[in-house]
Design an enzyme around this catalytic site. Structure first.
Site, PDB file in Angstrom:
ATOM      1  CG  LEU A 105      -2.070  -1.247   1.205  1.00 13.00           C
ATOM      2  CD1 LEU A 105      -2.806  -1.117   2.655  1.00 13.00           C
ATOM      3  CD2 LEU A 105      -2.937  -1.011   0.050  1.00 13.00           C
ATOM      4  CG  ASP A 151       4.871  13.517   9.375  1.00 13.79           C
ATOM      5  OD1 ASP A 151       5.187  14.608   8.789  1.00 13.79           O
ATOM      6  OD2 ASP A 151       5.334  12.317   8.630  1.00 13.79           O
ATOM      7  CB  VAL A 162       1.659   0.139   4.833  1.00 19.24           C
ATOM      8  CG1 VAL A 162       0.252  -0.410   5.249  1.00 19.24           C
ATOM      9  CG2 VAL A 162       2.098   1.127   5.723  1.00 19.24           C
TER      10      VAL A 162
END
Length: 691
Positions: A380, A499, A388
Site C-alpha cells: 500500500l 507529522d 505497509v
C-alpha cells in the site's frame, strides 16, 4: 564443523515446489523459501532447499547438483545451527539481508551485507553460487554477498564435495583419504589432513579425489626437540609397516620412537596381557575417526616449529577465553545491578505494563499468509519507518500490516512500550491497532484496513476530487480536528503528532477520516505542552516556523499543520507549490494575499465551488489563517478551533503569516531527518503510514 556431528551415510533428497507453479531461481523481499519448497538455477543444474542427512532428523539449508546421479551437497548455510523440525524459512528481512528463521522466531543463520539494497534479490546462479544483489543493478555481476566468499558452512562448489550415497560408507574404502589423511564420515568434507600436513594435490582434493593424500608442511628432521601431537578416538593406521612390542608402557614407547629417526608415529595401549607399543616407520594410511566413543590414541611425530604453533594457538585461545569470560562476567554483574536498581525504583510499573498489553499477538506465519508473503501486489505504501501491506485474515477480516524497517531505531522493549501506548489510543478518528507481531528480527503492527486510501489521493487530483463534495470535505476537517483534540487534551498522555499532512489522513468506507502514522509523535505527561529537539523531524511545508527553525514543538505546532491541511482541503492545492509567480508565493502566501484583497473565494477548489456553502468555506479560510500565524500563542487551541468552526460568532483578525515563500510542488512532501535527540522525555510511536 566439530560442534555438530551428523552422519552422512546416505540420503535421497526429494524437494517439491509448493508455492510456485514453476521453478524459480530467486526471491525478493516479498517472498520466502519454506521447508518443502526450493530454488532452482535457471539452467536446472543446481537446487537450493532444506534437507536432512541420513540417520538424522535435523534440517539444513543447502545447495546440490541435480545432474550428478550420486547426490552431492556443495554448500550448507546453517551447518553449525541445525533446525530440529520443518519450520525453517529462508527470507530477506527488512534490512535487506538473507536470514533463516526457525519456529518463525529464532534466527539460525543470516548474511551480513554492510550495504542495504533498494530492491534486494537472493538468487541461485547457474554456477551453483547463491548471491544477494540489488535488483537495480540488473545482471551487472555486482553482489552484496555470495556463498563462495563465506566458507563457513560451505563445502566448496568446485568441490570438497560430500557423497551422500545411500549405498556405501566412503571411509570403509581402504586408503580413501590417502597418506596422513583422516576419514570422518560425519563431516561434510569426509577427508582432512592431520595437523601440520596439507593435500599433495589441492586440485584433485577439491574434486573429492583424496587418495593422493597429504604431505608435511615442514620437513621432519631427526632432532632432539621433536615432539608429538596427540589424536584421540581413531582407528589406527595400517600396521603393515609397523613394529609391535608387548610389555612396553607409554613412556618407553615414546622414548623408543624418539630414539629412531625413521619413526613417524606411535600408539600405546593397555590390554589384559599387558601394555602394547606400536611404532610406524612409513606413511600413515587408512586412518579413520570413530564416532561411537571407541578408538585409540595416536601420537604423530612433528618438528618443534609445528609444535610451537600448535601449542601457541592453544595458549592464545586460553588467554582469549579467560579475557572474554572476565569481561562477560563483569558485564553480566553490571547489568544485574542496573536491572535491580531499575526494578526497585519503578516498583510495580513494569508489571502494570505487562498487564496493560492486552492486544492479540499474531504469529509471523499468519501475517505472511494474510499478505501473500508480503507480496508487492499487496503493497500500500512505504515510509521512513517501514512498508505497509494489505492483507486478509482467515476469517476474512481485511487488515493493513506495517512491517517496521531495521532503521526505525526500535528494540523489542521500545516496540512493546509503543504497542502498550497505541492500544490506549481509542478514538473514531484515529486508525485502530488490532494487534502486533515480534518474531526474530521482524516487528509488525496490524491495523484496521482503510479501503478509500488517503486524503491526498482525492484533494490533489481533479478527477478524484469530484468524489469529495464540500459536505464530505467539511466532515473530514471536523473529524481530523476531533482526533487532534483527543491527542492534545483527552488521551491519557498529551501527544503531539508532528507529522500531520494529507497523506497521513486515511479514509474508511464511509469517507470518515482517521489520523495515522505516529512515527514522529512525542508524548508529555502532566501539564507539559512543549519541547525542544536538536534535530527536526517532519514534512516540509507542514512544519510550524518555530519548529522548522528552532526545533521547538508543541500542541500549537500541530495546530499550524492542521491549518495547512485545512487550506489544502479547501483549495485542492499543495502548500509548497508556486501560485503567484511574480511574488513567488506558496499557498499560505497566496491565501493571505487574497484575504487582504477580500478575494478569498478565488481560493476555493473548482471541484465543489458551485455547490458549497460559501460562508462556511470562507469561515474555514479565516480559521486557517488564524492557525498559521507566526507566534504559537496567537494560534487557537484545538478545542477553541472546533468551536470556531461550529458557530457563527465573530472571529479575531489573523496576523500576517511568516512563511510565505513557495517552492516547486515536487518538493512538497520532502521529509527531513527522522532520527533526533530531544530534551524532553519522549519516545517514537510507529503507526500506519498513509499512501
Amino acid at each position: 564443523m566439530d560442534n555438530i556431528c551428523f552422519v552422512f551415510v546416505g540420503i535421497h533428497l526429494l524437494f517439491s515446489i509448493i508455492k510456485f507453479s514453476t521453478a524459480i531461481d530467486a526471491i525478493t523481499q516479498t517472498q520466502f523459501v519454506s521447508d518443502g519448497s526450493s530454488l532452482t538455477s535457471k539452467d536446472g543444474s543446481f537446487k537450493l532447499g532444506f534437507f536432512s542427512p541420513a540417520n538424522s532428523s535435523y534440517r539444513f539449508l543447502g545447495i546440490w547438483n541435480r545432474k550428478i546421479p550420486l547426490r552431492t551437497v556443495s554448500w550448507v548455510a546453517n551447518v553449525h545451527k541445525p533446525i530440529n523440525d520443518s519450520s525453517g524459512i529462508l527470507m530477506i528481512n527488512s534490512s535487506g539481508n538473507a536470514v533463516i528463521l526457525s519456529q518463525n522466531t529464532t534466527v539460525v543463520w543470516y548474511t551480513s551485507s554492510s550495504k542495504q539494497a533498494v530492491n534486494p534479490i537472493l538468487q541461485l546462479l547457474d554456477s551453483g553460487k547463491l548471491v544477494l544483489r540489488d535488483g537495480k543493478d540488473g545482471n551487472s555481476g555486482i553482489f552484496l554477498w555470495q556463498s563462495f566468499d563465506h566458507p563457513i558452512g560451505t563445502v566448496g562448489l568446485s568441490a570438497r564435495r560430500v557423497s551422500l550415497s545411500a549405498s556405501e560408507d566412503a571411509c570403509d574404502s581402504y586408503g580413501h583419504c590417502g597418506a596422513y589423511g583422516v576419514c570422518t564420515i560425519s563431516e561434510l568434507q569426509v577427508c582432512k589432513c592431520l595437523k601440520g600436513f596439507k593435500p599433495i594435490s589441492p586440485e584433485t582434493w577439491e574434486q573429492a579425489e583424496y587418495r593422493q593424500g597429504c604431505e608435511r608442511n615442514k620437513t621432519l628432521k631427526c632432532q632432539n626437540n621433536n615432539g608429538f601431537i596427540k589424536y584421540v578416538g581413531l582407528k589406527l593406521p595400517d600396521t603393515k609397516n609397523a613394529w609391535v612390542s608387548q610389555g612396553m608402557d607409554m613412556k618407553e614407547c615414546k622414548a623408543k620412537c624418539l630414539g629412531n629417526c625413521s619413526c613417524i608415529a606411535f600408539a600405546s595401549s593397555d590390554a589384559k596381557g599387558g601394555s602394547t607399543c606400536t611404532i610406524w616407520f612409513s606413511d600413515l594410511i587408512d586412518i579413520r575417526r570413530l564416532l561411537n566413543g571407541g578408538g585409540q590414541d595416536l601420537y604423530v611425530r612433528m618438528p618443534a616449529s609445528e609444535l610451537e604453533t600448535h601449542n601457541g594457538v592453544k595458549v592464545k585461545i586460553a588467554v582469549i577465553i579467560i579475557v572474554v569470560v572476565s569481561i562477560v562476567c563483569g558485564l553480566l554483574l553490571s547489568a544485574y545491578c542496573i536491572r535491580r536498581n531499575r526494578k526497585m525504583s519503578k516498583g510495580q510499573t513494569n508489571k502494570g505494563q505487562e498487564e496493560d498489553l492486552e492486544l492479540p499477538l499474531f504469529n509471523l506465519s499468519t501475517i505472511a499468509s494474510a499478505t501473500d508473503n508480503f507480496s508487492f501486489n499487496n503493497k500500500l505504501g512505504q515510509g521512513g519507518f517501514g512498508t505497509v501491506y494489505r492483507g486478509a485474515l482467515m476469517d476474512g477480516q481485511e487488515i493493513a500490516v506495517k512491517r517496521l524497517s531495521e532503521h526505525s531505531g526500535q528494540g523489542s522493549n521500545e516496540f512493546k512500550n509503543e504497542v502498550i501506548l497505541i492500544a490506549k489510543l481509542q478514538h473514531r478518528n484515529l486508525v485502530r491497532l488490532l494487534g502486533y507481531c515480534i518474531q526474530g528480527e521482524e516487528k509488525l503492527l496490524i491495523y484496521e484496513y482503510m479501503p478509500n486510501q488517503s486524503l491526498d489521493f482525492y484533494i490533489f487530483d481533479q478527477a478524484h476530487g469530484k468524489l469529495l463534495d464540500w459536505r464530505k470535505r467539511f466532515n473530514i476537517i471536523l473529524g481530523v480536528a476531533r482526533g487532534l483534540l483527543y491527542l492534545h487534551e483527552d488521551s491519557r498522555l498529551r501527544i503531539i503528532h508532528r507529522d500531520l499532512k494529507a497523506s497521513n489522513v486515511l479514509l474508511d468506507k464511509d469517507m470518515n477520516p482517521k489520523i495515522s502514522d505516529f512515527g514522529m509523535a512525542r508524548t508529555f505527561g502532566g501539564d507539559q505542552t512543549e519541547g525542544v529537539t536538536r534535530r527536526v523531524a517532519g514534512t516540509l511545508g507542514y512544519m510550524a516556523p518555530e519548529y522548522a527553525i528552532d526545533g521547538q514543538f508543541s500542541v500549537k505546532s500541530d495546530v499550524f499543520s492542521f491549518g495547512i491541511l485545512m487550506l489544502e482541503i479547501v483549495s485542492g492545492k499543495k502548500n509548497r507549490g508556486l501560485y503567484r509567480l511574480d511574488d513567488n508565493l506558496n499557498l499560505v502566501g497566496y491565501a493571505w494575499k487574497l484575504w487582504e484583497e477580500e478575494r478569498s473565494q478565488e481560493l476555493i477548489d473548482e471541484c465543489f465551488k458551485d455547490s458549497c456553502n460559501l460562508s462556511e468555506v470562507l469561515r474555514c479560510i479565516h480559521v486557517t489563517l488564524l492557525c498559521v500565524q507566526q507566534l504559537p500563542d496567537d494560534r487557537p487551541s484545538m478545542s477553541t478551533l472546533i468551536l470556531m468552526l461550529g458557530d457563527e460568532t465573530n472571529l479575531p483578525q489573523p496576523r500576517k503569516p511568516s512563511l510565505l515563500i513557495g517552492k516547486h510542488s515536487s518538493e512538497a512532501d520532502s521529509p527531513s531527518i527522522k532520527q533526533e535527540t530531544s530534551s524532553t522525555n519522549e519516545f517514537s510511536i510507529s503507526l500506519l503510514d498513509g499512501r
